[in-house]
Design an enzyme around this catalytic site. Structure first.
Site, PDB file in Angstrom:
ATOM      1  CE1 TYR A 177      32.970  34.275  42.442  1.00  0.00           C
ATOM      2  CE2 TYR A 177      33.949  32.120  42.014  1.00  0.00           C
ATOM      3  CZ  TYR A 177      33.282  32.991  42.854  1.00  0.00           C
ATOM      4  OH  TYR A 177      32.920  32.565  44.111  1.00  0.00           O
ATOM      5  CE  LYS A 179      29.574  33.352  42.552  1.00  0.00           C
ATOM      6  NZ  LYS A 179      29.941  31.936  42.832  1.00  0.00           N
ATOM      7  CB  ILE A 222      25.913  32.576  41.222  1.00  0.00           C
ATOM      8  CG1 ILE A 222      25.737  32.994  39.754  1.00  0.00           C
ATOM      9  CG2 ILE A 222      26.586  31.197  41.311  1.00  0.00           C
ATOM     10  CD1 ILE A 222      27.017  33.047  38.951  1.00  0.00           C
ATOM     11  CB  THR A 266      30.259  25.968  46.060  1.00  0.00           C
ATOM     12  OG1 THR A 266      30.168  27.365  46.337  1.00  0.00           O
ATOM     13  CG2 THR A 266      29.255  25.232  46.937  1.00  0.00           C
TER      14      THR A 266
END
Length: 288
Positions: A129, A157, A198, A42
């Site tokens: 992740y 995540k 998240i 992001t």
């Protein structure tokens, strides 16, 4: 840390970092006591130089935020990832978000050794992740199993989009915190064992995101959040969230760095409608 915001990196029209908008964004999160994840997908970290990334981390730390700062560690070069972790050790950050190696598509042994090496260097809590849509491979269950007892393996995540896979992660160990990495899947992943989110949408709706995380079973809110998440996912992240943030003047510009382009947002004309829909959130207590 039940809710973390995957922060965008605001840019000026000349594509340099917009530090004024960046501070505004971080203060916006601080008011709702959200931790922030910097320089993830992001945050467009792959389009930034090492010097730019360090300047962003340094600036964020200089603000003395009362919330934890987590820094993304992407890439395919172990040396560069290790050097980046070493650089960040100089700053008062909370920990790291370490991405599954991109493009190279390692097998389970290579992936496990990659994460183990970076966890050993981290010396801080780290979230692994799983993002197969970007990396080309999943975060293997055997990798997670092998590393579950590592002292710096704090969390995972999961942005894989598979509820079954999420369940398998959750059943593996209670030694790490499982985070949902998809705003729209929070209720389902919470039921599977995820204990944190998240979020991308919390960039613009931090108060609503906190309420969403605290009450994932509120059907009206779930339907509304899912609809907005679906709109966001019509194009590559962070194109749409930057457009929303600029429209709401949380950041000054919707500038992206190539290969991302705001012109790929085909649904830009519906931004006012999306903002209007989310304005209904404050009335959601009447809908249970």
């Amino acid at each position: 840390m039940k809710l973390l915001t995957a922060s965008v990196t605001p840019f000026l029209p000349d594509h340099s970092i917009d530090f004024l908008s960046f501070e505004n964004l971080l203060r916006f999160q601080e008011r709702e006591s959200h931790g922030v994840v910097l320089l993830g997908s992001t945050g467009e970290s792959l389009s930034m130089t090492a010097k730019e990334k360090e300047s962003l981390v340094s600036y964020a730390c200089s603000l003395n935020l009362k919330v934890p700062i987590i820094v993304g560690v992407p890439g395919t070069s172990l040396h560069e990832a290790s050097e980046w972790i070493h650089t960040c050790q100089s700053y008062p950050i909370y920990g790291f978000l370490i991405t599954t190696p991109i493009y190279t598509k390692p097998g389970v042994h290579g992936q496990t050794l990659w994460f183990e090496s970076l966890l050993n260097k981290a010396n801080k809590p780290a979230i692994l992740y799983n993002i197969p849509s970007r990396s080309g491979t999943t975060l293997y269950l055997d990798t997670v199993r092998s590393l579950a007892a590592h002292p710096f393996f704090y969390g995972l995540k999961d942005s894989g989009g598979s509820i079954k896979h999420c369940q398998e992660y959750a059943q593996m160990s209670s030694d790490f915190v499982l985070y949902c990495g998809d705003d729209g899947l929070w209720p389902q992943m919470y039921e599977c064992g995820a204990r944190g989110l998240i979020s991308v949408l919390s960039n613009i709706w931090p108060k609503e995101a906190r309420e969403w995380v605290e009450d994932p079973h509120h059907q009206y809110r779930a339907d509304l959040w899912r609809e907005v998440s679906s709109w966001l996912n019509q194009t590559t992240n962070p194109i749409a969230i930057k457009a929303l943030l600029a429209y709401k003047q949380v950041i000054a510009h919707n500038t992206l760095r190539l290969p991302l382009s705001i012109q790929d947002l085909q649904c830009a004309e519906s931004i006012p409608e999306i903002i209007k829909k989310m304005a209904q959130w404050k009335y959601s207590c009447a809908h249970v």
